[in-house]
Design an enzyme around this catalytic site. Structure first.
Site, PDB file in Angstrom:
ATOM      1  N   PRO A  27       0.836  -1.207   0.000  1.00 11.31           N
ATOM      2  CA  PRO A  27       0.000   0.000   0.000  1.00 11.31           C
ATOM      3  C   PRO A  27       0.864   1.246   0.000  1.00 11.31           C
ATOM      4  O   PRO A  27       1.780   1.376   0.820  1.00 11.31           O
ATOM      5  CB  PRO A  27      -0.774  -0.127   1.319  1.00 11.31           C
ATOM      6  CG  PRO A  27       0.075  -1.004   2.192  1.00 11.31           C
ATOM      7  CD  PRO A  27       0.771  -1.948   1.262  1.00 11.31           C
ATOM      8  N   MET A  28       0.594   2.162  -0.920  1.00  8.20           N
ATOM      9  CA  MET A  28       1.392   3.401  -0.971  1.00  8.20           C
ATOM     10  C   MET A  28       0.541   4.619  -1.300  1.00  8.20           C
ATOM     11  O   MET A  28      -0.020   4.724  -2.395  1.00  8.20           O
ATOM     12  CB  MET A  28       2.538   3.248  -1.972  1.00  8.20           C
ATOM     13  CG  MET A  28       3.666   2.402  -1.386  1.00  8.20           C
ATOM     14  SD  MET A  28       4.989   2.147  -2.546  1.00  8.20           S
ATOM     15  CE  MET A  28       4.160   1.132  -3.748  1.00  8.20           C
ATOM     16  N   GLN A 103      -6.703  -0.814   1.281  1.00 11.16           N
ATOM     17  CA  GLN A 103      -6.146  -0.698   2.636  1.00 11.16           C
ATOM     18  C   GLN A 103      -6.989   0.317   3.405  1.00 11.16           C
ATOM     19  O   GLN A 103      -6.968   1.520   3.118  1.00 11.16           O
ATOM     20  CB  GLN A 103      -4.684  -0.241   2.654  1.00 11.16           C
ATOM     21  CG  GLN A 103      -4.141  -0.311   4.092  1.00 11.16           C
ATOM     22  CD  GLN A 103      -2.788   0.336   4.298  1.00 11.16           C
ATOM     23  OE1 GLN A 103      -2.541   1.448   3.835  1.00 11.16           O
ATOM     24  NE2 GLN A 103      -1.909  -0.342   5.015  1.00 11.16           N
ATOM     25  N   HIS A 172      -4.999  -1.166   8.020  1.00 18.24           N
ATOM     26  CA  HIS A 172      -3.740  -0.516   8.423  1.00 18.24           C
ATOM     27  C   HIS A 172      -3.668  -0.482   9.954  1.00 18.24           C
ATOM     28  O   HIS A 172      -4.332   0.317  10.598  1.00 18.24           O
ATOM     29  CB  HIS A 172      -3.698   0.900   7.852  1.00 18.24           C
ATOM     30  CG  HIS A 172      -2.325   1.491   7.782  1.00 18.24           C
ATOM     31  ND1 HIS A 172      -1.287   1.073   8.603  1.00 18.24           N
ATOM     32  CD2 HIS A 172      -1.801   2.451   6.980  1.00 18.24           C
ATOM     33  CE1 HIS A 172      -0.195   1.773   8.298  1.00 18.24           C
ATOM     34  NE2 HIS A 172      -0.480   2.610   7.321  1.00 18.24           N
ATOM     35  N   GLY A 173      -2.858  -1.381  10.490  1.00 18.36           N
ATOM     36  CA  GLY A 173      -2.686  -1.402  11.943  1.00 18.36           C
ATOM     37  C   GLY A 173      -1.251  -1.057  12.321  1.00 18.36           C
ATOM     38  O   GLY A 173      -0.783  -1.452  13.387  1.00 18.36           O
ATOM     39  N   ALA A 174      -0.563  -0.317  11.431  1.00 18.25           N
ATOM     40  CA  ALA A 174       0.888  -0.126  11.600  1.00 18.25           C
ATOM     41  C   ALA A 174       1.298   1.337  11.586  1.00 18.25           C
ATOM     42  O   ALA A 174       0.467   2.237  11.552  1.00 18.25           O
ATOM     43  CB  ALA A 174       1.603  -0.865  10.456  1.00 18.25           C
ATOM     44  N   HIS A 175       2.608   1.546  11.657  1.00 21.34           N
ATOM     45  CA  HIS A 175       3.287   2.829  11.368  1.00 21.34           C
ATOM     46  C   HIS A 175       2.860   4.000  12.238  1.00 21.34           C
ATOM     47  O   HIS A 175       3.013   5.154  11.857  1.00 21.34           O
ATOM     48  CB  HIS A 175       3.101   3.219   9.887  1.00 21.34           C
ATOM     49  CG  HIS A 175       3.566   2.172   8.929  1.00 21.34           C
ATOM     50  ND1 HIS A 175       3.351   2.231   7.575  1.00 21.34           N
ATOM     51  CD2 HIS A 175       4.257   1.024   9.127  1.00 21.34           C
ATOM     52  CE1 HIS A 175       3.864   1.179   6.969  1.00 21.34           C
ATOM     53  NE2 HIS A 175       4.428   0.427   7.917  1.00 21.34           N
ATOM     54  N   TYR A 177      -0.265   4.818  13.129  1.00 20.54           N
ATOM     55  CA  TYR A 177      -1.609   5.342  12.861  1.00 20.54           C
ATOM     56  C   TYR A 177      -2.594   4.758  13.889  1.00 20.54           C
ATOM     57  O   TYR A 177      -2.189   4.102  14.842  1.00 20.54           O
ATOM     58  CB  TYR A 177      -2.009   5.071  11.407  1.00 20.54           C
ATOM     59  CG  TYR A 177      -1.146   5.881  10.452  1.00 20.54           C
ATOM     60  CD1 TYR A 177      -1.277   7.269  10.394  1.00 20.54           C
ATOM     61  CD2 TYR A 177      -0.171   5.286   9.668  1.00 20.54           C
ATOM     62  CE1 TYR A 177      -0.466   8.034   9.559  1.00 20.54           C
ATOM     63  CE2 TYR A 177       0.642   6.043   8.819  1.00 20.54           C
ATOM     64  CZ  TYR A 177       0.484   7.420   8.786  1.00 20.54           C
ATOM     65  OH  TYR A 177       1.287   8.178   7.967  1.00 20.54           O
ATOM     66  N   ARG A 225      -2.023  -5.196   8.666  1.00 20.93           N
ATOM     67  CA  ARG A 225      -0.621  -4.727   8.655  1.00 20.93           C
ATOM     68  C   ARG A 225      -0.215  -4.310  10.064  1.00 20.93           C
ATOM     69  O   ARG A 225      -0.939  -3.579  10.735  1.00 20.93           O
ATOM     70  CB  ARG A 225      -0.467  -3.562   7.683  1.00 20.93           C
ATOM     71  CG  ARG A 225       0.917  -2.975   7.699  1.00 20.93           C
ATOM     72  CD  ARG A 225       1.208  -2.082   6.498  1.00 20.93           C
ATOM     73  NE  ARG A 225       1.952  -2.837   5.503  1.00 20.93           N
ATOM     74  CZ  ARG A 225       2.785  -2.286   4.617  1.00 20.93           C
ATOM     75  NH1 ARG A 225       2.971  -0.988   4.570  1.00 20.93           N
ATOM     76  NH2 ARG A 225       3.453  -3.029   3.759  1.00 20.93           N
TER      77      ARG A 225
HETATM   78  C1  LIG Z   1       5.288   6.972  -1.153  1.00 20.28           C
HETATM   79  C2  LIG Z   1       4.962   5.955  -0.107  1.00 20.28           C
HETATM   80  C3  LIG Z   1       3.688   5.900   0.440  1.00 20.28           C
HETATM   81  C4  LIG Z   1       3.360   4.931   1.405  1.00 20.28           C
HETATM   82  N1  LIG Z   1       2.065   4.851   1.884  1.00 20.28           N
HETATM   83  C5  LIG Z   1       1.701   3.831   2.701  1.00 20.28           C
HETATM   84  C6  LIG Z   1       0.332   3.620   3.048  1.00 20.28           C
HETATM   85  O1  LIG Z   1      -0.596   4.318   2.601  1.00 20.28           O
HETATM   86  N2  LIG Z   1       0.049   2.580   3.873  1.00 20.28           N
HETATM   87  C7  LIG Z   1       1.019   1.761   4.366  1.00 20.28           C
HETATM   88  O2  LIG Z   1       0.702   0.837   5.125  1.00 20.28           O
HETATM   89  N3  LIG Z   1       2.317   1.927   4.030  1.00 20.28           N
HETATM   90  C8  LIG Z   1       2.671   2.919   3.184  1.00 20.28           C
HETATM   91  N4  LIG Z   1       3.978   3.026   2.767  1.00 20.28           N
HETATM   92  C9  LIG Z   1       4.951   1.980   3.143  1.00 20.28           C
HETATM   93  C10 LIG Z   1       5.012   0.909   2.039  1.00 20.28           C
HETATM   94  O3  LIG Z   1       3.820   0.143   1.977  1.00 20.28           O
HETATM   95  C11 LIG Z   1       6.171  -0.064   2.265  1.00 20.28           C
HETATM   96  O4  LIG Z   1       5.967  -0.761   3.461  1.00 20.28           O
HETATM   97  C12 LIG Z   1       7.510   0.657   2.314  1.00 20.28           C
HETATM   98  O5  LIG Z   1       7.646   1.553   1.221  1.00 20.28           O
HETATM   99  C13 LIG Z   1       8.676  -0.330   2.279  1.00 20.28           C
HETATM  100  O6  LIG Z   1       8.638  -1.077   1.104  1.00 20.28           O
HETATM  101  P1  LIG Z   1       9.670  -0.738  -0.117  1.00 20.28           P
HETATM  102  O7  LIG Z   1      11.007  -0.645   0.515  1.00 20.28           O
HETATM  103  O8  LIG Z   1       9.491  -1.902  -1.057  1.00 20.28           O
HETATM  104  O9  LIG Z   1       9.242   0.566  -0.695  1.00 20.28           O
HETATM  105  C14 LIG Z   1       4.338   4.012   1.840  1.00 20.28           C
HETATM  106  C15 LIG Z   1       5.624   4.085   1.296  1.00 20.28           C
HETATM  107  C16 LIG Z   1       5.936   5.016   0.322  1.00 20.28           C
HETATM  108  C17 LIG Z   1       7.318   5.034  -0.272  1.00 20.28           C
END
Ligand SMILES: Cc1cc2nc3c(=O)[nH]c(=O)nc-3n(C[C@H](O)[C@H](O)[C@H](O)COP(=O)(O)O)c2cc1C
Length: 371
Positions: A27-28, A103, A172-175, A177, A225
């Site tokens: 998810p990004m 997500q 989304h249960g991570a980071h 939030y 997550r």
């Molecule tokens: C631009 C960007 C936006 C992201 N947005 C989310 C998000 O909305 N939800 C989430 O759980 N993680 C988000 N992430 C984390 C990514 O899902 C992922 O865990 C993280 O980029 C590591 O993976 P990678 O090294 O392959 O990029 C984001 C990461 C990037 C780079």
């Protein structure tokens, strides 16, 4: 690359959903949905990855129907006018032969005053109003009624996901939030049933997963997550030992989680001393549930900064032999790929066809053209 890549391209079945391979788009957040409604460009963006062998797409975080769930007017919502737009995304991904889950997201107290977001005049919702442990509270603690309203919002979103034809849901249960704000003892200072010990801090997520299960039934895949790290503090830890991690995850698995998406910034880092297992490896071992790893797959550089700054970094293409070795050993079941899939929508196909020389590095310029 010396190893065969076959392990990445074996099908996997998650609660009745068969994925053609093990590669999942992480998810990004993209900030490309004005007024919270994903347009045709969003559908095309996911379709391209689906058409190029990505086994499952997890969408960018999309916010549930609660007044303070979002931190940007450009983050897609998962209610109201956005739902027909999401239907189009699902249809396009399915037409391209892909699978997709939204997500579902609530940012909690992570609403930065510099951003434009809906209902800015309302206080953020969180366990104790703290964004970081070392800063004063910025909002009142959530009441029990507010907590239940958020659970209801997740249930409605899960119901909508099923109605729209999504293949499951990711929560989304991570980071750092909302759900993670409750898990994290440093900022959950509540003394009611939603705080205190691990059972209390997990209660909100457990009640929400259970309520979703009651709504969507037992046969709709649900991925949760989790992460040790927080956007507020990369060194934060929810669990210091496998026992602590097991206690947390067992409660969530019992509530109805089908698989754990274990977010790390570098997948090769061991989670606890004395074993090479990463977070996904431990989650699988401790719960018996499938798990997904993530973190710098195919990239020579880890995410070192958050948000927009991470976008600006260049990362060269890296070998995935070590990843495949772990997958072959069944340490985890699925592999999420983030930035490498932004930079190169054909990442999965090129890996399958062993066209490693053609993989594109992650650059700010690549992002501008591919977003
Ligand atoms: C631009 C960007 C936006 C992201 N947005 C989310 C998000 O909305 N939800 C989430 O759980 N993680 C988000 N992430 C984390 C990514 O899902 C992922 O865990 C993280 O980029 C590591 O993976 P990678 O090294 O392959 O990029 C984001 C990461 C990037 C780079």
């Amino acid at each position: 690359m010396s190893r065969p890549v076959d392990a990445l391209f074996r099908p996997f079945t998650l609660n009745g959903l068969t994925l053609p391979n093990r590669i999942v788009m992480a998810p990004m957040t993209r900030w490309q949905s004005p007024e919270g409604v994903p347009g045709a460009d969003v559908a095309a963006y996911y379709r391209r990855r689906a058409a190029n062998d990505c086994g499952l797409i997890i969408t960018e975080g999309t916010t549930v129907d609660h007044p303070v769930a979002s931190y940007s007017v450009r983050v897609p919502q998962f209610h109201g006018e956005a739902l027909p737009a999401w239907r189009r995304v699902v249809e396009e991904v399915h037409e391209a032969g892909g699978r997709i889950m939204p997500q579902l997201w609530h940012v909690g107290v992570s609403r930065h005053p510099s951003q434009q977001y809906p209902n800015k005049h309302l206080p953020s919702l969180s366990p104790s109003g703290l964004f970081r442990p070392d800063k004063p509270a910025v909002a009142p603690p959530a009441s029990r009624e507010e907590i239940r309203n958020v659970t209801d919002a997740f249930v409605s979103a899960a119901h909508a996901a099923r109605e729209l034809g999504f293949d499951g849901i990711a929560i989304h249960g991570a980071h750092g939030y909302l759900f993670d704000q409750f898990f994290w003892s440093s900022i959950n200072r509540r003394d009611d049933e939603y705080g205190g010990d691990l059972i209390g801090r997990t209660r909100f997520a457990v009640e929400t997963v259970r309520a979703i299960r009651r709504e969507v039934g037992s046969d709709f895949p649900l991925i949760l997550r989790i992460s040790q790290w927080k956007e507020q503090d990369y060194t934060a830890r929810l669990a210091h030992t496998p026992e602590e991690l097991g206690a947390l995850l067992t409660l969530l698995a019992g509530a109805g989680v089908d698989a754990f998406d274990c977010s790390q910034r570098r997948y090769w880092e061991p989670e606890f001393a004395g074993s090479s297992l990463n977070l996904a490896g431990w989650a699988k071992r401790l719960t018996g549930k499938p798990s997904m790893t993530v973190g710098s797959v195919g990239l020579a550089k880890a995410l070192v900064t958050r948000g927009d700054q991470a976008l600006g970094e260049r990362a060269e293409v890296a070998n995935i032999d070590a990843l495949i070795e772990r997958l072959e050993a069944d340490e985890f079941d699925l592999v999420a790929v983030g930035r490498a899939l932004i930079a190169d929508p054909e990442w999965a196909r090129k890996v399958r066809e062993r066209r490693f020389d053609e993989l594109r590095p992650y650059t700010a310029a690549a992002l501008e053209t591919l977003f």
